[in-house]
Design a protein around this motif. Structure first.
Motif, PDB file in Angstrom:
ATOM      1  N   LEU A  34       0.986  -1.212   0.134  1.00 41.67           N
ATOM      2  CA  LEU A  34       0.121  -0.076   0.066  1.00 41.67           C
ATOM      3  C   LEU A  34       0.822   1.389   0.070  1.00 41.67           C
ATOM      4  CD1 LEU A  34      -3.023  -1.055   2.459  1.00 41.67           C
ATOM      5  CD2 LEU A  34      -3.114  -0.923  -0.153  1.00 41.67           C
ATOM      6  N   VAL A  35       2.111   1.168   0.601  1.00 39.80           N
ATOM      7  CA  VAL A  35       2.747   2.337   0.632  1.00 39.80           C
ATOM      8  C   VAL A  35       3.220   2.648  -0.879  1.00 39.80           C
ATOM      9  CG1 VAL A  35       5.224   2.968   1.244  1.00 39.80           C
ATOM     10  CG2 VAL A  35       3.882   1.754   2.874  1.00 39.80           C
ATOM     11  N   HIS A  36       3.374   1.676  -1.571  1.00 38.20           N
ATOM     12  CA  HIS A  36       3.795   1.778  -3.215  1.00 38.20           C
ATOM     13  C   HIS A  36       2.770   2.020  -4.110  1.00 38.20           C
ATOM     14  CE1 HIS A  36       8.068   1.312  -1.936  1.00 38.20           C
ATOM     15  NE2 HIS A  36       7.690   0.435  -1.012  1.00 38.20           N
ATOM     16  N   CYS A  37       1.474   1.751  -3.800  1.00 38.92           N
ATOM     17  CA  CYS A  37       0.459   1.430  -4.909  1.00 38.92           C
ATOM     18  C   CYS A  37      -0.760   2.258  -4.322  1.00 38.92           C
ATOM     19  CB  CYS A  37       0.090  -0.021  -5.081  1.00 38.92           C
ATOM     20  SG  CYS A  37      -1.245  -0.228  -6.088  1.00 38.92           S
ATOM     21  N   LYS A  38      -0.750   3.586  -5.084  1.00 41.87           N
ATOM     22  CA  LYS A  38      -2.007   4.462  -4.773  1.00 41.87           C
ATOM     23  C   LYS A  38      -3.411   3.814  -5.165  1.00 41.87           C
ATOM     24  CE  LYS A  38      -3.882   8.900  -5.576  1.00 41.87           C
ATOM     25  NZ  LYS A  38      -5.095   8.560  -5.042  1.00 41.87           N
ATOM     26  N   GLU A  39      -3.566   3.104  -6.105  1.00 38.81           N
ATOM     27  CA  GLU A  39      -4.686   2.436  -6.387  1.00 38.81           C
ATOM     28  C   GLU A  39      -5.358   1.482  -5.332  1.00 38.81           C
ATOM     29  OE1 GLU A  39      -6.406  -0.564 -10.141  1.00 38.81           O
ATOM     30  OE2 GLU A  39      -4.499   0.658 -10.725  1.00 38.81           O
ATOM     31  N   CYS A  40      -4.435   0.535  -4.877  1.00 39.74           N
ATOM     32  CA  CYS A  40      -4.737  -0.470  -3.985  1.00 39.74           C
ATOM     33  C   CYS A  40      -5.153   0.386  -2.609  1.00 39.74           C
ATOM     34  CB  CYS A  40      -3.690  -1.391  -3.791  1.00 39.74           C
ATOM     35  SG  CYS A  40      -3.453  -2.675  -4.999  1.00 39.74           S
ATOM     36  N   ARG A  41      -4.545   1.503  -2.276  1.00 38.62           N
ATOM     37  CA  ARG A  41      -4.674   2.183  -0.960  1.00 38.62           C
ATOM     38  C   ARG A  41      -6.018   2.969  -1.097  1.00 38.62           C
ATOM     39  NH1 ARG A  41       0.302   4.805  -1.227  1.00 38.62           N
ATOM     40  NH2 ARG A  41      -0.577   6.545  -2.364  1.00 38.62           N
ATOM     41  N   ASP A  42      -6.341   3.208  -2.273  1.00 42.47           N
ATOM     42  CA  ASP A  42      -7.494   3.935  -2.643  1.00 42.47           C
ATOM     43  C   ASP A  42      -8.671   2.897  -2.328  1.00 42.47           C
ATOM     44  OD1 ASP A  42      -6.454   6.460  -2.923  1.00 42.47           O
ATOM     45  OD2 ASP A  42      -6.616   6.447  -5.166  1.00 42.47           O
ATOM     46  N   GLU A  43      -8.397   1.876  -3.061  1.00 40.12           N
ATOM     47  CA  GLU A  43      -9.431   0.500  -2.951  1.00 40.12           C
ATOM     48  C   GLU A  43      -9.592   0.487  -1.057  1.00 40.12           C
ATOM     49  OE1 GLU A  43     -12.571  -1.742  -3.850  1.00 40.12           O
ATOM     50  OE2 GLU A  43     -11.660  -0.272  -4.977  1.00 40.12           O
ATOM     51  N   VAL A  44      -8.583  -0.015  -0.644  1.00 44.94           N
ATOM     52  CA  VAL A  44      -8.611  -0.058   1.050  1.00 44.94           C
ATOM     53  C   VAL A  44      -9.385   0.914   1.608  1.00 44.94           C
ATOM     54  CG1 VAL A  44      -7.277  -0.195   3.014  1.00 44.94           C
ATOM     55  CG2 VAL A  44      -6.626  -1.668   0.956  1.00 44.94           C
ATOM     56  N   ASN A  45      -9.182   1.996   1.401  1.00 45.09           N
ATOM     57  CA  ASN A  45      -9.793   3.446   1.909  1.00 45.09           C
ATOM     58  C   ASN A  45     -11.376   3.281   1.521  1.00 45.09           C
ATOM     59  OD1 ASN A  45      -7.503   4.347   3.286  1.00 45.09           O
ATOM     60  ND2 ASN A  45      -7.143   5.772   1.468  1.00 45.09           N
ATOM     61  N   THR A  46     -11.796   2.984   0.357  1.00 50.30           N
ATOM     62  CA  THR A  46     -13.044   2.777  -0.083  1.00 50.30           C
ATOM     63  C   THR A  46     -13.584   1.664   0.710  1.00 50.30           C
ATOM     64  OG1 THR A  46     -12.731   3.842  -2.397  1.00 50.30           O
ATOM     65  CG2 THR A  46     -14.747   2.391  -1.993  1.00 50.30           C
ATOM     66  N   GLN A  47     -13.039   0.720   0.734  1.00 54.29           N
ATOM     67  CA  GLN A  47     -13.631  -0.749   1.720  1.00 54.29           C
ATOM     68  C   GLN A  47     -13.666  -0.144   3.280  1.00 54.29           C
ATOM     69  OE1 GLN A  47     -14.526  -3.688   0.839  1.00 54.29           O
ATOM     70  NE2 GLN A  47     -14.295  -3.733  -1.362  1.00 54.29           N
ATOM     71  N   ARG A  48     -12.779   0.604   3.741  1.00 50.86           N
ATOM     72  CA  ARG A  48     -12.914   0.944   5.041  1.00 50.86           C
ATOM     73  C   ARG A  48     -13.922   1.988   5.370  1.00 50.86           C
ATOM     74  NH1 ARG A  48      -6.648   1.410   5.914  1.00 50.86           N
ATOM     75  NH2 ARG A  48      -6.323  -0.896   6.833  1.00 50.86           N
ATOM     76  N   GLU A  49     -14.385   2.959   4.389  1.00 49.05           N
ATOM     77  CA  GLU A  49     -15.409   3.926   4.424  1.00 49.05           C
ATOM     78  C   GLU A  49     -16.567   3.165   4.327  1.00 49.05           C
ATOM     79  OE1 GLU A  49     -14.648   6.682   1.359  1.00 49.05           O
ATOM     80  OE2 GLU A  49     -12.709   7.581   2.519  1.00 49.05           O
ATOM     81  N   ALA A  50     -16.840   2.183   3.572  1.00 48.21           N
ATOM     82  CA  ALA A  50     -17.981   1.393   3.154  1.00 48.21           C
ATOM     83  C   ALA A  50     -18.496   0.621   4.436  1.00 48.21           C
ATOM     84  CB  ALA A  50     -17.846   0.344   2.077  1.00 48.21           C
ATOM     85  N   ALA A  51     -17.401  -0.011   5.126  1.00 46.57           N
ATOM     86  CA  ALA A  51     -17.618  -0.747   6.301  1.00 46.57           C
ATOM     87  C   ALA A  51     -17.911  -0.158   7.366  1.00 46.57           C
ATOM     88  CB  ALA A  51     -16.355  -1.533   6.566  1.00 46.57           C
TER      89      ALA A  51
END
Length: 120
Positions: A34-51
């Motif tokens: 996640l430190v190196h990949c903004k796309e995955c970081r954004d997806e994790v943040n989206t999942q966290r917000e939805a949860a």
């Protein structure tokens, strides 16, 4: 780029990370990614917000009759799929060409993740 190969985290890995279900080693590897990949970081943040929205229940949600019917049908579908699986363990592919969930919790998890993407 610093020579690192970036293979994105799978949707399952992202969901497991958000839900705290990864082993410590897998979680560590995912966080490094996640430190190196903004796309995955954004997806994790989206999942966290939805949860968090689901936990807070701050947004009004309703389910269509079709969704409720599909959720209610999970046990029956699982039992019939389990019987089919016993007859043919080597062909665990659905009519849509996708791999079928192997257990009831997998089926529920898949349905909940699909629901999460629909609510976005």
């Amino acid at each position: 780029m610093d020579g690192l190969s970036i293979e994105h985290l799978s949707p399952e890995a992202i969901a497991a990370l958000v839900d705290g279900e990864l082993t410590r080693k897998a979680e560590h590897r995912a966080k490094i990614h996640l430190v190196h990949c903004k796309e995955c970081r954004d997806e994790v943040n989206t999942q966290r917000e939805a949860a968090q929205r689901l936990r807070d229940n701050t947004c009004p949600m309703s389910a269509s009759g079709t969704l409720i019917e599909r959720l209610n049908a999970i046990p029956a579908n699982y039992q019939s799929e389990a019987a089919e699986s016993e007859r043919d363990k080597h062909h665990n592919i659905g009519t849509d060409g996708r791999r079928k969930p192997e257990t009831l919790p997998d089926a529920v998890d898949l349905l909940l993740r699909k629901l999460g993407t629909l609510l976005r």
